[in-house]
Scaffold this motif. Structure first.
Motif, mmCIF file in Angstrom:
data_model
loop_
_atom_site.group_PDB
_atom_site.id
_atom_site.type_symbol
_atom_site.label_atom_id
_atom_site.label_comp_id
_atom_site.label_asym_id
_atom_site.label_seq_id
_atom_site.Cartn_x
_atom_site.Cartn_y
_atom_site.Cartn_z
ATOM 1 N N SER A 61 0.845 -1.192 0.000
ATOM 2 C CA SER A 61 0.000 0.000 0.000
ATOM 3 C C SER A 61 0.881 1.243 0.000
ATOM 4 C CB SER A 61 -0.917 0.009 1.231
ATOM 5 O OG SER A 61 -1.805 -1.090 1.223
ATOM 6 N N ALA A 62 0.332 2.330 -0.492
ATOM 7 C CA ALA A 62 1.074 3.592 -0.542
ATOM 8 C C ALA A 62 0.896 4.312 0.791
ATOM 9 C CB ALA A 62 0.586 4.450 -1.698
ATOM 10 N N ILE A 63 1.928 4.279 1.629
ATOM 11 C CA ILE A 63 1.855 4.838 2.978
ATOM 12 C C ILE A 63 3.046 5.770 3.185
ATOM 13 C CG2 ILE A 63 1.801 4.326 5.443
ATOM 14 C CD1 ILE A 63 0.774 1.522 4.707
ATOM 15 N N LEU A 64 2.771 6.939 3.730
ATOM 16 C CA LEU A 64 3.803 7.948 3.991
ATOM 17 C C LEU A 64 3.807 8.297 5.471
ATOM 18 C CD1 LEU A 64 5.831 10.224 3.056
ATOM 19 C CD2 LEU A 64 3.800 11.690 2.777
ATOM 20 N N GLU A 65 4.993 8.331 6.072
ATOM 21 C CA GLU A 65 5.129 8.884 7.422
ATOM 22 C C GLU A 65 5.920 10.179 7.323
ATOM 23 O OE1 GLU A 65 6.123 8.063 12.064
ATOM 24 O OE2 GLU A 65 6.868 6.592 10.623
ATOM 25 N N VAL A 66 5.286 11.276 7.740
ATOM 26 C CA VAL A 66 5.917 12.592 7.723
ATOM 27 C C VAL A 66 6.553 12.835 9.091
ATOM 28 C CG1 VAL A 66 5.530 15.068 7.471
ATOM 29 C CG2 VAL A 66 4.268 13.462 6.025
ATOM 30 N N GLY A 67 7.877 12.951 9.117
ATOM 31 C CA GLY A 67 8.586 13.111 10.379
ATOM 32 C C GLY A 67 8.816 11.779 11.054
ATOM 33 N N ASN A 79 9.432 6.809 4.457
ATOM 34 C CA ASN A 79 9.842 7.658 5.579
ATOM 35 C C ASN A 79 10.375 8.983 5.066
ATOM 36 O OD1 ASN A 79 9.150 5.770 7.456
ATOM 37 N ND2 ASN A 79 11.230 5.245 8.069
ATOM 38 N N LEU A 80 9.741 10.075 5.504
ATOM 39 C CA LEU A 80 10.168 11.417 5.123
ATOM 40 C C LEU A 80 10.607 12.182 6.351
ATOM 41 C CD1 LEU A 80 8.726 13.789 2.518
ATOM 42 C CD2 LEU A 80 8.883 14.636 4.865
ATOM 43 N N GLU A 81 11.754 12.836 6.261
ATOM 44 C CA GLU A 81 12.285 13.637 7.363
ATOM 45 C C GLU A 81 12.931 14.886 6.804
ATOM 46 O OE1 GLU A 81 12.860 14.561 10.278
ATOM 47 O OE2 GLU A 81 11.930 13.083 11.585
ATOM 48 N N ILE A 82 13.213 15.827 7.706
ATOM 49 C CA ILE A 82 13.847 17.090 7.310
ATOM 50 C C ILE A 82 15.367 16.975 7.353
ATOM 51 C CG2 ILE A 82 13.926 18.068 9.647
ATOM 52 C CD1 ILE A 82 13.124 19.904 6.295
ATOM 53 N N ASP A 83 15.890 15.809 7.742
ATOM 54 C CA ASP A 83 17.338 15.627 7.818
ATOM 55 C C ASP A 83 17.705 14.200 7.441
ATOM 56 O OD1 ASP A 83 20.005 16.176 8.268
ATOM 57 O OD2 ASP A 83 19.670 17.126 10.216
ATOM 58 N N ARG A 84 19.009 13.936 7.286
ATOM 59 C CA ARG A 84 19.526 12.659 6.802
ATOM 60 C C ARG A 84 19.728 11.709 7.979
ATOM 61 N NH1 ARG A 84 24.348 13.662 5.812
ATOM 62 N NH2 ARG A 84 24.417 15.840 6.436
ATOM 63 N N PHE A 85 18.640 11.111 8.465
ATOM 64 C CA PHE A 85 18.717 10.154 9.555
ATOM 65 C C PHE A 85 18.673 8.728 9.009
ATOM 66 C CE2 PHE A 85 16.029 13.581 11.811
ATOM 67 C CZ PHE A 85 17.146 14.363 12.040
#
Length: 208
Positions: A61-67, A79-85
């Motif tokens: 399924s198309a699932i996005l986690e913001v932060g 997984n989306l983040e504002i930095d390279r973790f």
């Protein structure tokens, strides 16, 4: 094989990477005592709820986690983040999601919106990338101590969250963790006031 970094040029100098996010704790008795005073995770009570929701979505399924931080809820979650973790698939600003309209079946945001100065802009973007009939899973604190990561801007009641998420319709709502969590945060801040100086968190004061 790299992680796409899709931030505007002025945001790139602030990319610190996983080393700054997950610095190893200092050794010694004082460090262990401070860690023992840490409150329960503000997301502790939500993990099972999120897992139950994820169980409703088949693999692929198309699932996005913001932060997302450094965790990965499931192998097929973007997984989306504002930095390279660690475990981050896309580095981008939540207020400018680099995805087409109506891309995801589910968008997850846990303990993130209190850390952004423009939560409505992030919510609008999350709604934009939701497919028709898609769902959004949002957690944001109402009572929780100050926890800058890197900043801490606001708290919400359930009614305030309804307004923030307009025009989405609430399907379910509840309390993430009970009052003991807030008490633990308060005790963590209060008890060190009576501790020996070497156990206190250092504070710097500077002026021009």
């Amino acid at each position: 094989g790299g992680v796409p970094i899709l931030v505007v040029p002025e945001e790139r100098p602030r990319l610190a990477g996983v080393e700054a996010k997950k610095a190893a704790p200092a050794p010694g008795l004082a460090s262990r005592f401070k860690r023992a005073l840490n409150p329960p995770s503000p997301s502790f009570g939500l993990v099972d709820g999120c897992a139950r929701l994820l169980d409703e979505y088949p693999a692929g399924s198309a699932i996005l986690e913001v932060g997302s931080g450094t965790r990965r809820l499931r192998s097929d979650v973007v997984n989306l983040e504002i930095d390279r973790f660690d475990n981050v698939d896309v580095v981008a600003n939540g207020a400018r999601l680099p995805f087409l309209d109506a891309t995801f079946d589910l968008v997850i945001s846990q303990a993130v919106l209190e850390h952004v100065p423009n939560p409505r802009e992030v919510v609008v973007e999350m709604i934009r990338v939701l497919k028709p009939g898609g769902r959004m899973y949002v957690e944001i604190p109402f009572l929780q101590g100050f926890h800058a990561d890197p900043h801490d801007y606001q708290r919400y009641t359930l009614s305030g969250l309804d307004v923030l998420l307009t025009p989405l319709r609430r399907l379910d709502a509840g309390v993430a963790v009970g009052p003991s969590s807030m008490l633990a945060w308060m005790l963590r801040e209060y008890l060190p006031l009576w501790a020996p100086r070497f156990l206190r968190t250092p504070v710097a004061v500077a002026g021009a």
